[in-house]
Design a protein around this motif. Structure first.
Motif, PDB file in Angstrom:
ATOM      1  N   VAL A 152     -68.841 -26.900   8.860  1.00  0.00           N
ATOM      2  CA  VAL A 152     -67.754 -26.703   9.827  1.00  0.00           C
ATOM      3  C   VAL A 152     -68.060 -27.455  11.118  1.00  0.00           C
ATOM      4  CG1 VAL A 152     -66.525 -24.989  11.190  1.00  0.00           C
ATOM      5  CG2 VAL A 152     -67.153 -24.478   8.853  1.00  0.00           C
ATOM      6  N   LEU A 153     -69.316 -27.308  11.551  1.00  0.00           N
ATOM      7  CA  LEU A 153     -69.715 -27.982  12.788  1.00  0.00           C
ATOM      8  C   LEU A 153     -69.617 -29.493  12.635  1.00  0.00           C
ATOM      9  CD1 LEU A 153     -72.840 -26.347  14.416  1.00  0.00           C
ATOM     10  CD2 LEU A 153     -70.650 -26.856  15.438  1.00  0.00           C
ATOM     11  N   LEU A 154     -70.044 -29.981  11.439  1.00  0.00           N
ATOM     12  CA  LEU A 154     -70.030 -31.429  11.231  1.00  0.00           C
ATOM     13  C   LEU A 154     -68.602 -31.959  11.249  1.00  0.00           C
ATOM     14  CD1 LEU A 154     -72.813 -31.675   8.544  1.00  0.00           C
ATOM     15  CD2 LEU A 154     -72.880 -32.590  10.850  1.00  0.00           C
ATOM     16  N   VAL A 155     -67.698 -31.229  10.600  1.00  0.00           N
ATOM     17  CA  VAL A 155     -66.292 -31.657  10.613  1.00  0.00           C
ATOM     18  C   VAL A 155     -65.766 -31.668  12.034  1.00  0.00           C
ATOM     19  CG1 VAL A 155     -63.966 -30.998   9.919  1.00  0.00           C
ATOM     20  CG2 VAL A 155     -65.805 -30.910   8.278  1.00  0.00           C
ATOM     21  N   LEU A 198     -72.640 -34.284   5.810  1.00  0.00           N
ATOM     22  CA  LEU A 198     -71.853 -33.171   5.266  1.00  0.00           C
ATOM     23  C   LEU A 198     -72.226 -32.857   3.823  1.00  0.00           C
ATOM     24  CD1 LEU A 198     -68.323 -32.574   6.465  1.00  0.00           C
ATOM     25  CD2 LEU A 198     -68.972 -31.816   4.209  1.00  0.00           C
ATOM     26  N   PRO A 199     -72.209 -33.846   2.912  1.00  0.00           N
ATOM     27  CA  PRO A 199     -72.622 -33.519   1.534  1.00  0.00           C
ATOM     28  C   PRO A 199     -74.069 -33.080   1.443  1.00  0.00           C
ATOM     29  CG  PRO A 199     -72.200 -35.868   1.785  1.00  0.00           C
ATOM     30  CD  PRO A 199     -71.786 -35.231   3.049  1.00  0.00           C
ATOM     31  N   LEU A 200     -74.914 -33.684   2.280  1.00  0.00           N
ATOM     32  CA  LEU A 200     -76.334 -33.296   2.247  1.00  0.00           C
ATOM     33  C   LEU A 200     -76.501 -31.834   2.612  1.00  0.00           C
ATOM     34  CD1 LEU A 200     -78.343 -36.223   3.846  1.00  0.00           C
ATOM     35  CD2 LEU A 200     -78.516 -35.298   1.537  1.00  0.00           C
ATOM     36  N   ALA A 201     -75.814 -31.418   3.692  1.00  0.00           N
ATOM     37  CA  ALA A 201     -75.939 -30.035   4.156  1.00  0.00           C
ATOM     38  C   ALA A 201     -75.452 -29.082   3.079  1.00  0.00           C
ATOM     39  CB  ALA A 201     -75.150 -29.845   5.444  1.00  0.00           C
ATOM     40  N   TYR A 239     -64.468 -35.051  13.535  1.00  0.00           N
ATOM     41  CA  TYR A 239     -63.020 -35.237  13.474  1.00  0.00           C
ATOM     42  C   TYR A 239     -62.252 -34.406  14.491  1.00  0.00           C
ATOM     43  CZ  TYR A 239     -64.118 -37.545   9.128  1.00  0.00           C
ATOM     44  OH  TYR A 239     -64.626 -38.394   8.205  1.00  0.00           O
ATOM     45  N   GLY A 240     -62.926 -33.505  15.213  1.00  0.00           N
ATOM     46  CA  GLY A 240     -62.221 -32.777  16.272  1.00  0.00           C
ATOM     47  C   GLY A 240     -61.541 -31.514  15.786  1.00  0.00           C
TER      48      GLY A 240
END
Lengths: 193, 640
Positions: free
Chosen positions: A73-76, A41-44, A80-81
């Motif tokens: 958004v996709l990573l979250v 997430l931070p990398l993106a 985490y659903g």
């Protein structure tokens, strides 16, 4: 037909994080997926910001960088659903600021006309050592980030609940006009599955 | 002055975004924003009339000041010559009328903020398309246009078939967009430029297979956007479910983009309209379109589906005239293009008014509304007379020009094909009149069903935009010389004079010229009005003074049973007795759909064929599109 296949494929893709009913299920989320999401997430976001900021002098630009940031958004969602998704991001805020970014782009473009040159002309604001091209790139970056983010949140939200409530209730006019027609069709065919 | 075109486009886009920001809280503020944006765009376009049309200037504009260097155009440019401005005026006027109508028409819908945002983006993209001087920019605008139009088609997604119609439009419209993209890419690979002025300078000197392919792709792409022949089912499906103001936009504005694209392509970029093969291609497409669509319109039972087929039929007229390749042909096509926007918009808005008041568009269920909605009925008659080419309305003036252009072409070339074109155009006009008699009988005359007893005329705020269109219809019909002199001749000159287009953009000194042409015969709409009145009086006198009595009794001829319900007519049906027996019946309602049953019966095989052809399956429609593309590419490779 192709759309149904596409929607089905998308569902398959998310099966590791969801039970077959399509409802969010906290226990089923794997720790590896969550760790991966935390890592990337931070990398993106950082890389996306880099691409946006250097858009005027290197390959990439506002559009590409914005999409990279929106992948958060996709990573979250993966980590985490759906429920976390709706608490993390505020769609109305994203939507309104997206509109402001669009207006900012046109306004910066109009500066060129106001100073007697052409629309969208690039010139340096001396006091800030800032080029308008950078500002316009930033506006595009924010706009794409917010736009794609909104789109993803809506799509993923519908994906989680498509079995329980029909997204295209024929009686009421949903807020679907915001989603482009492609997504609408996917949602519609999703419903038929 | 040179900033006006970009400001007009940006006003519409800014209006869309500001409306999206403010309209969510207060619809009134949103409507004011929308109105201001449309008004600014319209005023800026009107302000360009004196320099472009009267002084003959070509306004060029480079985004970001990236002017061409050493004859190579790097930047994105806008180029507004008389042809672009002509279409720009059509677009902004239609947008204004459609937007003002929507304020009342859409008042009871929810998520209106999304409607107006998409509406203004659609308007802005279309205006950007006609003013742009860059082929890739045109592709981008086509994409924005298609997607916002698709979303607006499905806006009232509680209608049956709304999502389906929009989906068909999306799939087959994307085939068209893809064709434009491929054509652009092929040209870019060959010429290394995307600027249309530079293409106009380079393309005529280069002739290779790849460029011919590019021509075929671009032609099919723009033909999709104009809904020409194999693509017309989309328009019917989309129009039947779209809100009326969006139907106006799709028929009056989006199809004009296709027409504009084809004119620019054949006259400006490739300049190959002088070759007979291209003339056959364009005129043939137009001819088939106008005939097939008008006969399809005959069979429709939905008011707006019928209008949609007529709309495409009239676009067929425009394309036919444009394909003739003469100055008279282009002028006639342009004149009919603006007239088409006016009368077809009028008819769609009337259909919307009927739907707004009665909640139905079913031609078999409506009837007798002239008693309840007399003002709307009057407006409908103006529109029907215009589209059928009755003097003194504008349809007569432009169709007359189209016939003359066909005659002149047939006379010059001695080619039987153009005689045929002229005959088809005349027959199509007659059939148009016939099916509007049917609509008038179905909707406004006949008996009023009891459920419509408390229907009122539509609100004045909805009638006002329709009146504007009706007034323009009459004005253009009574003073065709005015519009020919000040608008058509400069626009035709701009279309024909590709050298001026290229030179002005790239810094040359070639001045734009106005085309000149002579009509073959003397004509005046007012003379025809007098003739029409005299004939009407004569018929009335004969009818009134005829002996009262019964017609002779005729035995009903036995009719062969057919497999189609709406074509097959059962002879024992009581409502046809007045046609056969001459017995005085107490009341016999002749439904609008039954007026021309004999004609339909005789042509039932033809109608059944097209009925099966319009299968309603999106796979079929996509297949027709691909087959058309393949056929055009083959034709181009062999003959162009």
């Amino acid at each position: 037909m192709a759309n149904q296949a596409k929607a089905a494929k998308k569902k398959d893709h998310f099966t590791p994080t969801q039970n077959p009913g399509g409802k969010p299920h906290k226990k089923a989320l794997g720790i590896i997926v969550r760790f991966g999401a935390n890592l990337f997430l931070p990398l993106a976001c950082t890389f996306g910001g880099y691409v946006v900021l250097h858009g005027d002098s290197s390959p990439g630009g506002g559009f590409q960088g914005g999409v990279l940031i929106a992948s958060a958004v996709l990573l979250v969602f993966l980590g985490y659903g759906t429920q976390k998704l709706s608490t993390t991001f505020k769609t109305s805020f994203l939507h309104n600021t997206e509109t402001v970014a669009e207006l900012m782009y046109i306004a910066i473009g109009l500066i060129g006309i106001l100073v007697g040159l052409n629309f969208a002309v690039n010139f340096v604001i001396d006091t800030f050592h800032l080029e308008t091209a950078v500002l316009m790139n930033g506006a595009v970056g924010y706009h794409v980030m917010a736009g794609i983010g909104c789109l993803l949140i809506m799509m993923l939200g519908l994906l989680g609940t498509s079995e329980s409530t029909a997204p295209t209730n024929p009686g009421e006019k949903t807020k679907m006009a915001e989603i482009t027609e492609a997504e609408r069709k996917e949602v519609g065919s999703d419903d038929e599955l | 002055m040179s900033n006006f075109p970009i400001l007009a486009v940006m006003a519409l886009f800014m209006g869309a975004f500001i409306n999206s920001l403010t309209g969510r809280r207060s619809r009134r503020v949103g409507n004011i924003v929308v109105f201001i944006a449309m008004a600014i765009a319209l005023c800026l376009m009107l302000a360009l009339i004196p320099p472009v049309f009267i002084e003959g200037q070509v306004i060029t504009y480079w985004m970001g000041g990236w002017a061409p260097e050493a004859g190579w155009a790097y930047g994105i440019g806008l180029e507004v010559d008389a042809l672009s401005l002509f279409f720009g005026l059509i677009v902004t006027i239609a947008v204004m009328v459609s937007g003002v109508y929507s304020f009342t028409y859409m008042a009871k819908d929810d998520s209106q903020v999304n409607f107006y945002t998409l509406f203004l983006m659609l308007s802005g993209s279309v205006l950007g398309l006609v003013l742009s001087g860059d082929l890739f920019n045109i592709f981008v605008m086509v994409e924005i246009m298609t997607f916002s139009a698709v979303a607006l088609t499905a806006f009232r997604n509680d209608y049956e078939g709304a999502l389906e119609g929009a989906f068909k439009y999306l799939v087959v419209g994307s085939i068209g967009s893809m064709c434009i993209l491929v054509g652009t890419a092929l040209i870019y690979a060959n010429l290394h430029t995307l600027n249309m002025a530079q293409m106009a300078a380079m393309l005529p000197t280069q002739h290779n297979t790849v460029l011919v392919l590019a021509f075929g792709f671009l032609f099919v792409g723009f033909a999709t956007k104009a809904f020409l022949f194999p693509f017309q089912p989309l328009a019917a499906d989309a129009h039947a479910v779209a809100p009326a103001s969006i139907s106006l936009m799709i028929s009056g504005v989006l199809t004009k983009c296709g027409v504009y694209g084809i004119i620019r392509l054949c006259y400006g970029l490739f300049q190959n309209i002088d070759t007979a093969a291209v003339q056959y291609l364009v005129t043939g497409f137009g001819c088939v379109t106008m005939f097939v669509c008008v006969t399809m319109a005959f069979n429709q039972h939905n008011f707006k589906r019928l209008l949609a087929f007529h709309s495409i039929s009239q676009v067929g007229y425009v394309i036919t005239a444009v394909g003739l390749g003469s100055a008279l042909g282009v002028s006639a096509g342009l004149f009919h293009a603006v007239n088409h926007t006016l009368f077809k918009g009028l008819l769609f808005l009337v259909a919307g008014a009927v739907q707004h008041e009665t909640g139905s568009l079913d031609l078999d269920g409506l009837g007798g509304l002239s008693k309840k909605m007399p003002r709307t009925c009057l407006l409908f008659l103006v529109g029907a007379a215009s589209i059928s080419g009755l003097p003194p309305f504008n349809g007569f003036a432009s169709k007359w020009m189209i016939y003359q252009a066909c005659f002149a072409k047939a006379g010059e070339s001695g080619n039987f094909f153009y005689v045929l074109v002229c005959v088809v155009a005349l027959i199509t006009s007659v059939l148009t009149l016939a099916s509007f008699v049917k609509v008038a009988q179905s909707v406004f005359y006949g008996q009023l069903p009891a459920r419509y007893n408390d229907v009122h005329d539509c609100p004045a705020a909805m009638r006002a935009p329709i009146w504007v269109l009706a007034a323009l219809c009459a004005l253009l019909g009574v003073f065709p010389g005015f519009i020919t002199r000040f608008f058509l001749k400069p626009a035709t000159g701009a279309a024909l004079d590709a050298t001026a287009y290229a030179d002005q953009m790239l810094g040359g000194s070639h001045a734009a010229s106005a085309a000149d042409f002579q009509l073959l015969g003397n004509w005046s709409p007012l003379v025809w009005v007098v003739l029409l009145l005299v004939v009407c009086c004569a018929v009335t006198i004969v009818a009134v003074s005829a002996k009262k009595g019964m017609a002779p009794v005729l035995e009903p001829a036995p009719l062969a049973p057919t497999d189609r319900e709406d074509v097959c007519v059962a002879p024992e049906n009581a409502k046809y007795e007045p046609f056969f027996s001459g017995e005085e019946s107490e009341y016999s309602q002749v439904g609008g759909s039954d007026l021309f049953w004999g004609f339909k019966e005789n042509w039932r095989k033809y109608f059944s064929f097209w009925h099966r052809w319009h299968s309603g399956i999106v796979n079929d429609y996509a297949l027709y599109g691909v087959v058309a593309l393949a056929a055009v590419l083959l034709y181009c490779l062999l003959f162009v």
